[in-house]
Design an enzyme around this catalytic site. Sequence first.
Site, short mmCIF file in Angstrom:
data_model
loop_
_atom_site.label_atom_id
_atom_site.label_comp_id
_atom_site.label_asym_id
_atom_site.label_seq_id
_atom_site.Cartn_x
_atom_site.Cartn_y
_atom_site.Cartn_z
N ASP A 182 12.21 1.46 -3.95
CA ASP A 182 11.13 0.66 -3.40
C ASP A 182 11.56 0.11 -2.04
OD1 ASP A 182 8.80 -0.73 -3.15
OD2 ASP A 182 9.29 -2.29 -4.60
N GLU A 211 0.51 4.21 1.37
CA GLU A 211 -0.56 3.28 0.98
C GLU A 211 -1.74 3.26 1.94
OE1 GLU A 211 -0.86 -1.24 -0.79
OE2 GLU A 211 0.97 -0.05 -0.83
N LYS A 215 -1.47 5.60 -2.37
CA LYS A 215 -1.55 4.29 -3.04
C LYS A 215 -2.88 3.62 -2.71
CE LYS A 215 2.20 1.67 -3.43
NZ LYS A 215 3.42 0.90 -3.05
N THR A 243 -1.96 0.69 -7.17
CA THR A 243 -1.08 -0.44 -6.94
C THR A 243 -1.83 -1.76 -7.11
OG1 THR A 243 0.57 -1.33 -5.40
CG2 THR A 243 -1.47 -0.47 -4.44
N PHE A 262 2.68 -4.83 -11.36
CA PHE A 262 3.57 -5.69 -10.57
C PHE A 262 4.19 -6.77 -11.47
CE2 PHE A 262 2.31 -5.23 -5.82
CZ PHE A 262 2.46 -3.87 -5.91
#
Length: 318
Positions: free
Chosen positions: A16, A94, A130, A154, A176
């Site tokens: 990440d 993303e 994403k 996400t 998350f």
Amino acid sequence: MNKLEELRKFTVIVSDTGEIDEIKKYKPTDATTNPSLIFAAAGKPEYQHLIDKALHAGKSASSSTTQLDLIMENVFVNFGVEILKIVPGRVSTEVDARLSFDVEASISKARHFINLYQKAGIPRERILIKLASTWEGIKAAEVLEKEGIHCNMTLMFSLAQAIGCAQVGATLISPFVGRILDWHKKNEGKDFTPQEDPGVKSVAEIYTYYKKFGYKTQIMGASFRNAGEILELAGCDLITIQPKFLGELQDAQGPVPRKLDPETAKKAQIEKIHLDEKMYRWMMCNNPMASQKLDEGIVSFTKDIIKLEAMMKAKLQR
């Protein structure tokens, strides 16, 4: 074996970060980025060649607005291409968080990313687009997946979001964990052990639901606050881990027991939920944590997109 190696027995490890050197160090299978990570990396001298390449690509655009869009798209894709030189699997790129409530614009942006990757010689199978797990993001994913464009959903905080993503055949979701924990710590005024962690429990609930009802959508735990949370999710399909926790796990020795198991999940006594838009919105309305963290996440990523745009504008004027 160290704990990172032990974890790899059950779970695909994803890095990440937007930092190329960190990815080289820990050798993850996949890597994921977001606007905040790219903004942090873009200011470092070792990545200026990627920025310069994006600026050059953008200068061919016919208007200043189109120019900035093209530069931003190329920034994200250039980092993705570099990452794919290192990881054997996939990279996540993303869509602009400001498009989180716009189905058609999200679809268009995803297609632009895929086209740029293909021009760079990267097949779409190695890219995950994403999208925020809004209702509109879910509907965009439904269209994209039918086109063979794989999606990583996400800003995921709830079972409602997870069910919606699975029903449309999204490739991957990223719950998350740490941000869920943050909300509960703030609102309940107490700390939680990794075993009690509400973020861990949320991912376990989603995992059980998916495996019980045979959904193919993969689950990738994300956004951790401590290594204990990560170890409590051993067995999750994938886990995306920040470099500091990758290092911590690599330096720690000892066994890592599997905590999430598909056979155990299949025995769970739970009911299947049919989720349409009304049910999605009702479940989100009844989950203040998920609603607040989704909104906060969209705003936070938007701020970093705007900062990155300002950085690119300043470089253009030099």
